[in-house]
Design a protein around this motif. Structure first.
Motif, mmCIF file in Angstrom:
data_model
loop_
_atom_site.group_PDB
_atom_site.id
_atom_site.type_symbol
_atom_site.label_atom_id
_atom_site.label_comp_id
_atom_site.label_asym_id
_atom_site.label_seq_id
_atom_site.Cartn_x
_atom_site.Cartn_y
_atom_site.Cartn_z
ATOM 1 N N VAL A 81 1.700 14.155 -14.527
ATOM 2 C CA VAL A 81 1.852 12.800 -13.993
ATOM 3 C C VAL A 81 3.307 12.502 -13.661
ATOM 4 N N GLU A 102 3.703 13.956 -10.349
ATOM 5 C CA GLU A 102 3.001 13.094 -9.381
ATOM 6 C C GLU A 102 3.856 11.885 -9.025
ATOM 7 N N ALA A 147 -3.061 5.397 -4.269
ATOM 8 C CA ALA A 147 -3.970 6.454 -4.722
ATOM 9 C C ALA A 147 -3.273 7.328 -5.773
ATOM 10 N N GLY A 148 -2.004 7.653 -5.529
ATOM 11 C CA GLY A 148 -1.246 8.438 -6.497
ATOM 12 C C GLY A 148 -1.063 7.689 -7.808
ATOM 13 N N ASP A 180 -3.049 5.466 -8.998
ATOM 14 C CA ASP A 180 -4.351 5.473 -9.677
ATOM 15 C C ASP A 180 -4.560 6.779 -10.437
ATOM 16 N N ARG A 181 -4.144 7.900 -9.837
ATOM 17 C CA ARG A 181 -4.261 9.196 -10.526
ATOM 18 C C ARG A 181 -3.367 9.213 -11.768
ATOM 19 N N ALA A 219 -4.943 7.076 -14.480
ATOM 20 C CA ALA A 219 -6.139 7.704 -15.051
ATOM 21 C C ALA A 219 -5.779 8.712 -16.139
ATOM 22 N N VAL A 220 -4.614 9.319 -16.054
ATOM 23 C CA VAL A 220 -4.179 10.283 -17.063
ATOM 24 C C VAL A 220 -3.323 9.595 -18.122
#
Length: 119
Positions: free
Chosen positions: A78, A81, A99-100, A102-103, A106-107
């Motif tokens: 992350v 990211e 979108a990034g 959100d990823r 999520a982690v």
């Protein structure tokens, strides 16, 4: 300094490297565990007692979170990211950035919440 103002405790400024025999290291670990503190906190408390000093900063101890290798790998991912999102953000590509993020969320959120679990 104004005597009416209390000085804030300073963080611990240095690390003292001490070589110990295996037997002494084991005994320190056992004594610390019996008192429910870290090895270094136990040693600091013994030094404070021997020197007749009191210092909450030096005597402090607490559990250090141990992060499993899989979680460390996820955290590293992350962070990478987040680094890659700088380009799209600087170009105004909001959908790609969101979108990034959100990823990342999520982690990151489950891992951070999981740090509070008992070991």
């Amino acid at each position: 300094m104004d005597p009416s103002k209390k000085a804030l405790p300073r963080p611990l400024p240095s690390v003292l490297g001490v070589k110990l025999s295996h037997d002494l290291r084991t005994q320190i670990a056992v004594a610390a565990q019996m008192q429910g503190v870290s090895d270094s906190a136990w040693l600091r408390q013994v030094a404070l007692d021997r020197l007749g000093m009191e210092s909450a900063v030096d005597a402090a101890s607490g559990p250090r979170p141990r992060i499993p290798p899989a979680e460390l790998e996820a955290l590293a991912g992350v962070v990478r990211e987040i680094g890659t999102l700088h380009g799209p953000a600087s170009l105004g590509r909001a959908e790609e950035v969101l979108a990034g993020l959100d990823r990342v969320r999520a982690v990151l959120i489950p891992l951070v919440v999981g740090l509070g679990r008992s070991a």
